[in-house]
Enzyme design. Sequence first.
Site, PDB file in Angstrom:
ATOM      1  N   GLU A   1     -10.078   7.009   3.879  1.00 49.78           N
ATOM      2  CA  GLU A   1      -9.288   5.732   3.368  1.00 49.78           C
ATOM      3  C   GLU A   1     -10.518   4.066   3.808  1.00 49.78           C
ATOM      4  O   GLU A   1     -10.530   4.319   5.690  1.00 49.78           O
ATOM      5  CB  GLU A   1      -8.052   5.429   3.648  1.00 49.78           C
ATOM      6  CG  GLU A   1      -8.126   3.614   3.520  1.00 49.78           C
ATOM      7  CD  GLU A   1      -5.911   3.010   3.801  1.00 49.78           C
ATOM      8  OE1 GLU A   1      -6.076   2.282   3.564  1.00 49.78           O
ATOM      9  OE2 GLU A   1      -6.105   3.827   5.769  1.00 49.78           O
TER      10      GLU A   1
ATOM     11  N   HIS B   1      -1.167  -9.681  -0.744  1.00 47.87           N
ATOM     12  CA  HIS B   1      -2.339  -9.156  -2.063  1.00 47.87           C
ATOM     13  C   HIS B   1      -2.104  -9.318  -3.644  1.00 47.87           C
ATOM     14  O   HIS B   1      -1.554 -10.490  -4.024  1.00 47.87           O
ATOM     15  CB  HIS B   1      -1.228  -7.810  -2.181  1.00 47.87           C
ATOM     16  CG  HIS B   1      -1.733  -7.045  -1.462  1.00 47.87           C
ATOM     17  ND1 HIS B   1      -0.484  -5.521  -0.888  1.00 47.87           N
ATOM     18  CD2 HIS B   1      -1.936  -6.844   0.297  1.00 47.87           C
ATOM     19  CE1 HIS B   1      -0.839  -5.256  -0.086  1.00 47.87           C
ATOM     20  NE2 HIS B   1      -1.691  -5.548   1.002  1.00 47.87           N
TER      21      HIS B   1
ATOM     22  N   ASP C   1      -5.496   0.157  -3.612  1.00 42.12           N
ATOM     23  CA  ASP C   1      -4.323   0.709  -4.070  1.00 42.12           C
ATOM     24  C   ASP C   1      -4.057  -1.104  -4.891  1.00 42.12           C
ATOM     25  O   ASP C   1      -3.309  -0.831  -5.764  1.00 42.12           O
ATOM     26  CB  ASP C   1      -3.899   0.908  -2.784  1.00 42.12           C
ATOM     27  CG  ASP C   1      -4.342  -0.104  -2.125  1.00 42.12           C
ATOM     28  OD1 ASP C   1      -4.930  -0.900  -2.226  1.00 42.12           O
ATOM     29  OD2 ASP C   1      -3.485   0.130  -0.632  1.00 42.12           O
ATOM     30  N   HIS C   2      -4.606  -1.696  -4.727  1.00 42.60           N
ATOM     31  CA  HIS C   2      -4.485  -3.284  -5.066  1.00 42.60           C
ATOM     32  C   HIS C   2      -4.678  -3.924  -4.993  1.00 42.60           C
ATOM     33  O   HIS C   2      -6.218  -3.648  -4.581  1.00 42.60           O
ATOM     34  CB  HIS C   2      -3.308  -3.751  -4.590  1.00 42.60           C
ATOM     35  CG  HIS C   2      -3.202  -3.423  -3.130  1.00 42.60           C
ATOM     36  ND1 HIS C   2      -3.530  -4.648  -2.412  1.00 42.60           N
ATOM     37  CD2 HIS C   2      -2.198  -2.797  -1.771  1.00 42.60           C
ATOM     38  CE1 HIS C   2      -3.516  -4.421  -0.822  1.00 42.60           C
ATOM     39  NE2 HIS C   2      -2.460  -2.984  -0.890  1.00 42.60           N
TER      40      HIS C   2
ATOM     41  N   SER D   1       0.642  -1.405   0.120  1.00 45.31           N
ATOM     42  CA  SER D   1      -0.383   0.056  -0.248  1.00 45.31           C
ATOM     43  C   SER D   1       0.568   1.353   0.251  1.00 45.31           C
ATOM     44  O   SER D   1       0.488   2.076  -0.383  1.00 45.31           O
ATOM     45  CB  SER D   1      -0.725   0.104   1.238  1.00 45.31           C
ATOM     46  OG  SER D   1      -1.954  -1.659   1.179  1.00 45.31           O
TER      47      SER D   1
HETATM   48 ZN    ZN Z   1      -2.576  -5.218   2.641  1.00 46.43          ZN
END
Ligand code: ZN
Length: 468
Positions: free
Chosen positions: A302, A432, A353-354, A77
């Site tokens: 967030e 991730h 973010d991913h 992140s």
């Molecule tokens: Zn993470």
Amino acid sequence: MKRTLLAATLAMTFANAANAAGEAKNIIFFLGDGMGPSTITASRIFKYGEDGSLNMDKLERTARIKTYSNDAQTTDSAPSMAAYMTGVKMNNEVISMSADTVATNPGKDANGNLGINNCAATGNGTSVPTILELAKSKGKAVGSITTTELTHATPAATFSHICNRNAQYAIAAQAVPGGAGYNSALLDGVDVLMGGGRNHFLPYDATTSIGKLGRADGRNLLTEIAAKGYTVAATKADMLAAPTNKKFIGLYSSKSHLEYELDRTATPSVGEGANQPSLAEMTTKAMDILSQNSNGYFLMVEGGRIDHALHGTNAKRALTDTIAFDDAVKAALDKAKLTDPTLANTLIVVTADHDHTLAFNGYGKRGNPILDINRGYRDGKPSLDADGNTYTTLVFGNGPNRPNLRTNLDSATVLADNYLQETGVRLASETHGGGDVKLFATGAGAKSFKGTLDNTKVFTLLKSAYGF
Ligand SMILES: [Zn+2]
């Protein structure tokens, strides 16, 4: 007639000049940490059904985002959020620094807590400006709010520059105006800060609950920041009572992240949840404060615990936190439209973010609960694996729950709050994913968000929306 036309042309030119600097006076940037495409779909089905829509689904502009970092196919992140905030692709674990910056040891304090080292003054990259800092330098109000610790990677990428995301005590010091280690690019300070992790701001004190988790340098950053004119809040009640004409910091957990939404809203709520605001409540309070500035604002919101639940392969908490995040999007849209009905001045961007390794199995029947065992679309009967065992629709590519021999699963087991979905590869914590993520946008400047974009390009589009 000619004069009238000329006057009209001049008036239009003037109006265009007013907008020439960009379309957006305000930007709200929503980041669902780890909220990959399958998490979005699963959350949609969980709350609204297959044919329903999340609030983010209703935004008219969409794009797909490439998330690789400078040194990794699959990002963490720190560089992915920093790419959005700075336009620079950097190495994993690095926050808002130049591409040549190498992630270094975050350092340990006298009590063994990680996280006291800033980057070396020279020799390991340089700070790169964030969109929050640019907005601040143009006279806008700025805010950064999260359900994680305030010093966690995503919020940290908006207001700090550091060579390792785990240097959270150093990151905290970067946010305190005038103090040692302050990030002077924040000028008189970030106007609104909210999250958890109060321990990073308070001194080590054996007599308090945070004990050794406090700062070994003995500083009380909350006293310091209050002296700079901030209202300091520790609970939802404090937040709601806070004046809107002062800077604000709200840290709603003494030593960790805010609770998962499932636990915050449980009866009784779990942990410190009873005194914590929802992300939607935090968002509207932040907008109340930031909108006092007639130059406009930048706000980062967030939903940070989506990622944590996914790492734990606990889909139920991940989906519940995604819904809470999506509810915050709705709250922001509704509030912004009260004063800006067509969002002519306000850009809202929602992205992640991913990805993670969450996947859908089988050919589940429409209406089968998304967290349940898979039931086939033809007859609604449980789907079976090659060994004759039932399985859940949602599983992960890797993570802790990989039985050596699969057994039959029933609904009561898999629908329980604490059930961990099965995984392919066994790892202590799910990783991730490296796939592209989605982006949704609406309002001023939203039309530029389209196609498949590198994450660094998002920064360029935010900047040009402001006209910077
Ligand atoms: Zn993470």
